[in-house]
Design an enzyme around this catalytic site. Structure first.
Site, PDB file in Angstrom:
ATOM      1  N   GLY A  16      -1.384  -1.347  -0.233  1.00  0.00           N
ATOM      2  CA  GLY A  16      -0.860  -0.982  -1.548  1.00  0.00           C
ATOM      3  C   GLY A  16      -1.031  -2.127  -2.538  1.00  0.00           C
ATOM      4  O   GLY A  16      -0.901  -3.289  -2.178  1.00  0.00           O
ATOM      5  N   LYS A  82      -5.107   3.524   3.369  1.00  0.00           N
ATOM      6  CA  LYS A  82      -5.292   4.454   4.486  1.00  0.00           C
ATOM      7  C   LYS A  82      -6.728   4.343   4.997  1.00  0.00           C
ATOM      8  O   LYS A  82      -7.580   3.710   4.375  1.00  0.00           O
ATOM      9  CB  LYS A  82      -4.960   5.886   4.084  1.00  0.00           C
ATOM     10  CG  LYS A  82      -5.515   6.318   2.774  1.00  0.00           C
ATOM     11  CD  LYS A  82      -4.957   7.675   2.419  1.00  0.00           C
ATOM     12  CE  LYS A  82      -5.618   8.117   1.140  1.00  0.00           C
ATOM     13  NZ  LYS A  82      -4.791   8.666   0.152  1.00  0.00           N
ATOM     14  N   GLY A  83      -6.983   4.952   6.136  1.00  0.00           N
ATOM     15  CA  GLY A  83      -8.340   4.934   6.669  1.00  0.00           C
ATOM     16  C   GLY A  83      -8.627   3.727   7.523  1.00  0.00           C
ATOM     17  O   GLY A  83      -9.498   2.905   7.194  1.00  0.00           O
ATOM     18  N   GLY A 119      -1.164  -7.021   3.278  1.00  0.00           N
ATOM     19  CA  GLY A 119       0.120  -7.090   3.963  1.00  0.00           C
ATOM     20  C   GLY A 119      -0.079  -7.266   5.459  1.00  0.00           C
ATOM     21  O   GLY A 119      -1.211  -7.477   5.929  1.00  0.00           O
ATOM     22  N   ILE A 144       4.852  -5.882  -2.167  1.00  0.00           N
ATOM     23  CA  ILE A 144       6.165  -5.859  -2.828  1.00  0.00           C
ATOM     24  C   ILE A 144       7.277  -5.830  -1.785  1.00  0.00           C
ATOM     25  O   ILE A 144       8.387  -6.262  -2.047  1.00  0.00           O
ATOM     26  CB  ILE A 144       6.314  -4.666  -3.802  1.00  0.00           C
ATOM     27  CG1 ILE A 144       6.262  -3.326  -3.075  1.00  0.00           C
ATOM     28  CG2 ILE A 144       5.301  -4.736  -4.913  1.00  0.00           C
ATOM     29  CD1 ILE A 144       6.768  -2.162  -3.924  1.00  0.00           C
ATOM     30  N   ASP A 145       6.991  -5.320  -0.577  1.00  0.00           N
ATOM     31  CA  ASP A 145       8.036  -5.149   0.453  1.00  0.00           C
ATOM     32  C   ASP A 145       8.530  -6.484   1.010  1.00  0.00           C
ATOM     33  O   ASP A 145       9.606  -6.543   1.600  1.00  0.00           O
ATOM     34  CB  ASP A 145       7.508  -4.307   1.622  1.00  0.00           C
ATOM     35  CG  ASP A 145       6.962  -2.965   1.170  1.00  0.00           C
ATOM     36  OD1 ASP A 145       7.335  -2.512   0.069  1.00  0.00           O
ATOM     37  OD2 ASP A 145       6.161  -2.369   1.917  1.00  0.00           O
ATOM     38  N   GLU A 240      14.478   2.878   0.110  1.00  0.00           N
ATOM     39  CA  GLU A 240      13.875   4.168   0.479  1.00  0.00           C
ATOM     40  C   GLU A 240      13.905   4.434   1.987  1.00  0.00           C
ATOM     41  O   GLU A 240      13.931   5.585   2.424  1.00  0.00           O
ATOM     42  CB  GLU A 240      12.431   4.249  -0.032  1.00  0.00           C
ATOM     43  CG  GLU A 240      11.518   3.186   0.594  1.00  0.00           C
ATOM     44  CD  GLU A 240      10.060   3.289   0.157  1.00  0.00           C
ATOM     45  OE1 GLU A 240       9.723   4.166  -0.665  1.00  0.00           O
ATOM     46  OE2 GLU A 240       9.250   2.481   0.641  1.00  0.00           O
ATOM     47  N   ARG A 281      23.931  10.187 -11.149  1.00  0.00           N
ATOM     48  CA  ARG A 281      22.548  10.423 -11.583  1.00  0.00           C
ATOM     49  C   ARG A 281      21.649   9.547 -10.705  1.00  0.00           C
ATOM     50  O   ARG A 281      22.053   8.461 -10.307  1.00  0.00           O
ATOM     51  CB  ARG A 281      22.346  10.051 -13.052  1.00  0.00           C
ATOM     52  CG  ARG A 281      23.032  10.967 -14.036  1.00  0.00           C
ATOM     53  CD  ARG A 281      22.404  12.357 -14.084  1.00  0.00           C
ATOM     54  NE  ARG A 281      22.989  13.184 -15.118  1.00  0.00           N
ATOM     55  CZ  ARG A 281      24.072  13.958 -14.964  1.00  0.00           C
ATOM     56  NH1 ARG A 281      24.701  13.982 -13.792  1.00  0.00           N
ATOM     57  NH2 ARG A 281      24.535  14.679 -15.961  1.00  0.00           N
TER      58      ARG A 281
HETATM   59  O1  F6P Z   1       4.001  -1.116   1.006  1.00  0.00           O
HETATM   60  C1  F6P Z   1       4.138  -0.974  -0.369  1.00  0.00           C
HETATM   61  C2  F6P Z   1       4.690   0.381  -0.723  1.00  0.00           C
HETATM   62  O2  F6P Z   1       4.830   0.430  -2.133  1.00  0.00           O
HETATM   63  C3  F6P Z   1       5.996   0.739  -0.027  1.00  0.00           C
HETATM   64  O3  F6P Z   1       7.109   0.104  -0.575  1.00  0.00           O
HETATM   65  C4  F6P Z   1       5.998   2.233  -0.198  1.00  0.00           C
HETATM   66  O4  F6P Z   1       6.766   2.867   0.796  1.00  0.00           O
HETATM   67  C5  F6P Z   1       4.526   2.590  -0.031  1.00  0.00           C
HETATM   68  O5  F6P Z   1       3.792   1.412  -0.329  1.00  0.00           O
HETATM   69  C6  F6P Z   1       4.058   3.701  -0.925  1.00  0.00           C
HETATM   70  O6  F6P Z   1       2.731   3.979  -0.605  1.00  0.00           O
HETATM   71  P1  F6P Z   1       1.778   4.872  -1.506  1.00  0.00           P
HETATM   72  O7  F6P Z   1       1.246   4.005  -2.610  1.00  0.00           O
HETATM   73  O8  F6P Z   1       0.710   5.325  -0.586  1.00  0.00           O
HETATM   74  O9  F6P Z   1       2.598   5.998  -2.059  1.00  0.00           O
END
Ligand code: F6P
Length: 365
Positions: A16, A82-83, A119, A144-145, A240, A281
């Site tokens: 990502g 992915k991939g 990552g 970012i994680d 999340e 909200r």
């Molecule tokens: O690993 C970074 C991240 O932004 C995670 O925090 C999140 O769960 C995931 O990637 C979202 O992935 P995508 O961009 O495929 O929706």
């Protein structure tokens, strides 16, 4: 500075995107070209650029000093999360090992080494590919994680937190005006680093993390306590990856059939509404957390990482990943990174203690 025996390197971004990737690329190119006279090829879309035919890449030169690159979000090279080349999903629905395409691509371009910005998952896959092809590699952590092991921070984390804290700063006045409980769902996959840091910096009353169990009763209690203390609004941060009461994660199916986290904020909202007199909200920050210009500290770290990574390449110190420790850059064995996997939050993290010290509910461990 002597010229290195390494003449041509490839640089790619994998996984990502996040803010600060272009600052890393800029530093890699600057150091490689200026200090060592190397040629730098930027590979498009992570490993895909080396698996495609024709190969997808661009020559990178000192135009990365145009002024904008340092500031730009995203990645100028493109990326993919992915991939896996070892188990690549083909258009006909079959899975194929395409790792040899990657190895052949590196050799076709005549790359002496690869700099991989990614990552923990990307570092592990790229290390496996490089081992297969006997390709020297150096890794640079980004996400970012902030779940890459052995480094206090990865490129992109600080910028993401800035977005999250800005969001809480925007939510607080409207929460106060309408006497509401604002629930803010943040990214982070299975790690709560973003939620914990942002929740503390943004003054959250409740921070729910994947690593620490919670009860809905305790959340309700905390919100009632806030009300009894005379404040008629509250901020709730939820990562999340936090699970629902039944132990399942809140996920959504994407167009490619894969599931991604999403929905825990709305679940929490419904649960609170059924348990107490409250108006909630929900804000799901989503990919906003990955964009924007990189923060100053991400730019500094990205620059230090890029320079150090190229120095490692020039000195022939391969299969290392640069890390940030004690206000400076160091490097570790990349095989240890791959073996360790993602770094979750330690429930005994001093910042968990800090949050509790402020009276924030962070779960029950
Ligand atoms: O690993 C970074 C991240 O932004 C995670 O925090 C999140 O769960 C995931 O990637 C979202 O992935 P995508 O961009 O495929 O929706």
């Amino acid at each position: 500075m002597p010229k290195s025996v390494v003449k041509r390197i490839g640089v790619l971004t994998s996984g990502g995107d996040c803010a600060g990737l272009n600052a890393v690329i800029r530093a890699v190119v600057a150091r490689a070209v200026r200090a060592y006279g190397m040629e730098v090829l930027g590979i498009s879309d992570g490993s895909l650029g080396l698996m495609s035919r024709p190969l997808q890449y661009q020559k990178l030169d000192l135009e990365v000093f145009s002024g904008m690159v340092l500031r730009m979000g995203g990645t100028m090279l493109g990326t993919t999360n992915k991939g896996d080349p070892f188990a690549f999903p083909m258009p006909d629905g079959t899975i194929k090992d395409r790792s040899q395409d990657f190895v052949d691509g590196v050799h076709e371009l005549g790359l002496d080494a690869l700099v991989v910005i990614g990552g923990d998952g990307s570092q592990a896959i790229l290390r496996r590919l490089c081992r297969k092809g006997d390709i020297p590699m150096v890794g640079i952590p980004k996400t970012i994680d902030n779940d890459v092991p052995f480094t206090e921070s990865a490129v992109g984390f600080n910028s993401a937190i800035r977005v999250c804290v800005d969001a809480l700063d925007h939510l607080q006045p409207t929460a106060a005006s309408h006497h509401r409980v604002m629930i803010c769902e943040m990214m982070g996959r299975d790690a709560g680093h973003i939620a914990l840091h942002s929740g503390i910096a943004g003054g959250a009353d409740v921070i729910l993390l994947p690593e620490i169990p919670y009860t809905l009763e305790a959340v309700v209690e905390k919100l009632k306590q806030v009300h009894d203390e005379g404040r008629r609004h509250a901020l709730v941060v939820v990562a999340e990856g936090v699970k629902m009461e039944d132990g399942n994660s809140a996920t959504m199916k994407m167009s490619d059939g894969q599931r991604r986290y999403g929905g825990i904020g709305h679940y929490l909202s419904e649960q609170l509404n059924s348990r107490m007199e409250v108006e909630t909200r929900v804000t799901v920050l989503g990919h906003v957390q990955r964009g924007g210009t990189p923060s100053a500290s991400d730019r500094v770290m990205a620059s230090a990482f890029g320079v150090h990574a190229v120095d490692l390449v020039a000195r022939g110190r391969f299969n290392r990943m640069v890390v940030w420790r004690d206000r400076g850059v160091m490097d570790v064995n990349i095989d240890d990174v791959a073996a360790m996997g993602a770094r979750q939050l330690d429930p005994r993290d001093p910042l968990v203690h800090t949050a509790r010290g402020l009276g924030t509910y962070v779960g029950d461990l």
